[in-house]
Scaffold this active site. Structure first.
Site, PDB file in Angstrom:
ATOM      1  N   CYS B 133       7.387   1.743   1.199  1.00 32.72           N
ATOM      2  CA  CYS B 133       7.100   2.711   0.026  1.00 32.72           C
ATOM      3  C   CYS B 133       5.446   2.875  -0.034  1.00 32.72           C
ATOM      4  O   CYS B 133       4.852   1.758  -0.456  1.00 32.72           O
ATOM      5  CB  CYS B 133       7.582   1.939  -0.923  1.00 32.72           C
ATOM      6  SG  CYS B 133       7.159   2.727  -2.852  1.00 32.72           S
ATOM      7  N   CYS B 136       4.071   2.315  -3.561  1.00 29.11           N
ATOM      8  CA  CYS B 136       3.927   0.927  -3.961  1.00 29.11           C
ATOM      9  C   CYS B 136       2.930   0.112  -3.337  1.00 29.11           C
ATOM     10  O   CYS B 136       2.055  -0.425  -3.959  1.00 29.11           O
ATOM     11  CB  CYS B 136       5.449   0.291  -3.786  1.00 29.11           C
ATOM     12  SG  CYS B 136       6.700   0.975  -4.123  1.00 29.11           S
ATOM     13  N   ASP B 137       2.593   0.448  -2.088  1.00 29.03           N
ATOM     14  CA  ASP B 137       1.914  -0.703  -1.285  1.00 29.03           C
ATOM     15  C   ASP B 137       0.355   0.072  -0.729  1.00 29.03           C
ATOM     16  O   ASP B 137      -0.268  -0.866  -0.153  1.00 29.03           O
ATOM     17  CB  ASP B 137       2.898  -1.131  -0.023  1.00 29.03           C
ATOM     18  CG  ASP B 137       3.955  -1.671  -0.803  1.00 29.03           C
ATOM     19  OD1 ASP B 137       3.892  -2.110  -1.920  1.00 29.03           O
ATOM     20  OD2 ASP B 137       5.058  -2.087  -0.006  1.00 29.03           O
TER      21      ASP B 137
END
Lengths: 105, 307
Positions: B133, B136-137
């Site tokens: 993701c 997200c990261d």
């Protein structure tokens, strides 16, 4: 309701809590993190009095996430008696979160 | 236990659309989602190819709107994780983490999840530099070199997204051309931060406390090389979430659920829609279309068998 914790009150609210605490590391940029919230709220109700749900914004609080090696969110860390006992990375279904928590409740 | 007309498993675009059509048919309709409504679209930062939203739409906003539209007509979107479906007379018993539902018709819209590379180091470093993701990261690796694996829409669009944070993005693809939409290819080729590594596969992910380097193999020459990166984002396709129904409905050779043009599966009263069915295009617009078809067929089925 989940309690918002930060670098300053982490020790008091999480490490010294009498309850088992599940900390939800999140950030505004992380849309999937928002998917975890309703599940945690349900679990908090189900285990009221024994479980505390805490949320930490990783953007505003660099120290705690770094000290636990958080480099991917959503990330849930379960603290029991001041120690991190289990880490769940990525989106999790309710049953996995509950299973991980059950050992400490 | 709750008795309903239509139980929809999965609250992504397909499931929410089915919920909208079920609710508008004035059937007692529940959409059962194990996390929060939206599904896979929540992993991306902007949806640019869903019609009606020039400039793109934020996936969280789109999910909220789809959910609100189900509820506007009396449908319910419930957080519950389903782990069993069984026949009970002419009904289906759907068992969840929280509740049980007895339904006249079931629509399976369980979607898909990212495939793993299955190489050494992948599991060990998940959450410590291995990610599925980018939104997200990506921000955890500001100013650092990153790798993206894959050649489809997700890989190329997320590689472009990651250039917001990365010092450099290496796009590693096992072939010598991309499969992504033309517009993504154009943007990627024009992006000075993206370097393409063609005909190459990742053999191993190495590091200490976190990812430090990748071991690569050129599939044409067999030559091995090392690539120092701090993060690797993997977008090599999706696996359908069929565990729940694999013993009840027939699967296609691809492992996805076999359906006809009306989204009927091999089991009467069970319909399917979205990424879990045998359609090669994992697009929101396709998911929405198949969700509508599945629900309309389910309405016909309910009227005919229970009317």
């Amino acid at each position: 309701m989940p309690v918002d914790v930060n670098d300053k009150n982490f020790e008091e609210k999480v490490l010294r809590s009498a309850n088992t605490v599940i900390v939800d590391f999140w950030a505004e940029w992380c849309t999937p993190c928002k998917k975890i919230e309703p599940i945690l709220e349900k679990l908090e109700k189900k285990y009221a009095g024994k479980l505390t749900v805490a949320r930490m914004n990783v953007e505003e609080n660099p120290r705690t996430p770094a000290s636990y090696g958080v480099r991917s969110i959503p990330c849930l860390i379960i603290f029991h008696q001041g120690q991190p006992r289990d880490t769940l990375i990525g989106l999790q279904p309710p049953s996995s979160i509950e299973k991980a928590l059950r050992r400490f409740l | 236990m709750r008795e309903v007309d239509m139980a929809i498993i999965g609250g992504g675009p397909a499931g929410l659309t089915a919920g909208l059509y079920g609710a508008r048919a004035t059937l007692k309709t529940v959409v059962l989602e194990k996390q929060a409504p939206g599904g896979q679209i929540l992993l991306t930062d902007l949806i640019e190819n869903y019609p009606g939203f020039p400039g793109g739409i934020n996936p969280e906003e789109l999910s909220k709107r789809m959910k609100a539209q189900v509820e506007e007509f009396g449908g319910e979107v419930i957080i519950d994780e389903i782990d069993g479906i069984e026949k009970e007379g002419n009904l289906w018993r759907v068992t969840g983490w929280e509740n049980e539902y007895l339904a006249k018709a079931v629509i399976v819209a369980t979607g898909s999840e990212p495939k793993k590379l299955n190489v050494p180091g992948e599991r060990e470093f998940t959450g410590r530099g291995v990610s599925y993701c980018a939104t997200c990261d990506g921000p955890f690796f500001k100013g650092q070199p990153m790798a993206v694996v894959g050649g489809g829409d997700s890989a190329v669009s997320e590689a472009i997204y990651l250039t917001k944070y990365a010092s450099k993005v290496y796009l590693i693809h096992r072939r010598d051309k991309l499969r992504a939409e033309g517009i993504w290819q154009k943007r990627a080729f024009e992006n000075p931060k993206i370097e393409f590594i063609w005909d190459t596969v990742v053999k191993e992910i190495r590091g200490d406390k976190k990812v430090r380097e990748l071991l690569l193999e050129n599939v044409k020459t067999g030559k091995m090389s090392k690539l120092p990166v701090e993060a690797i984002f993997i977008f090599i396709g999706m696996n359908p979430n069929v565990d729940l129904v694999k013993d009840i409905v027939e699967l296609a050779p691809s492992g996805r659920i076999k359906v006809n043009m009306k989204m009927e599966t091999s089991a009467p009263g069970i319909f399917a829609a979205g990424d879990v069915i045998e359609i090669a295009y994992e697009q929101v617009s396709v998911a929405v279309g198949t969700g509508a078809i599945a629900a309309m067929t389910a309405v016909e089925y309910i009227n005919k068998n229970f009317g």
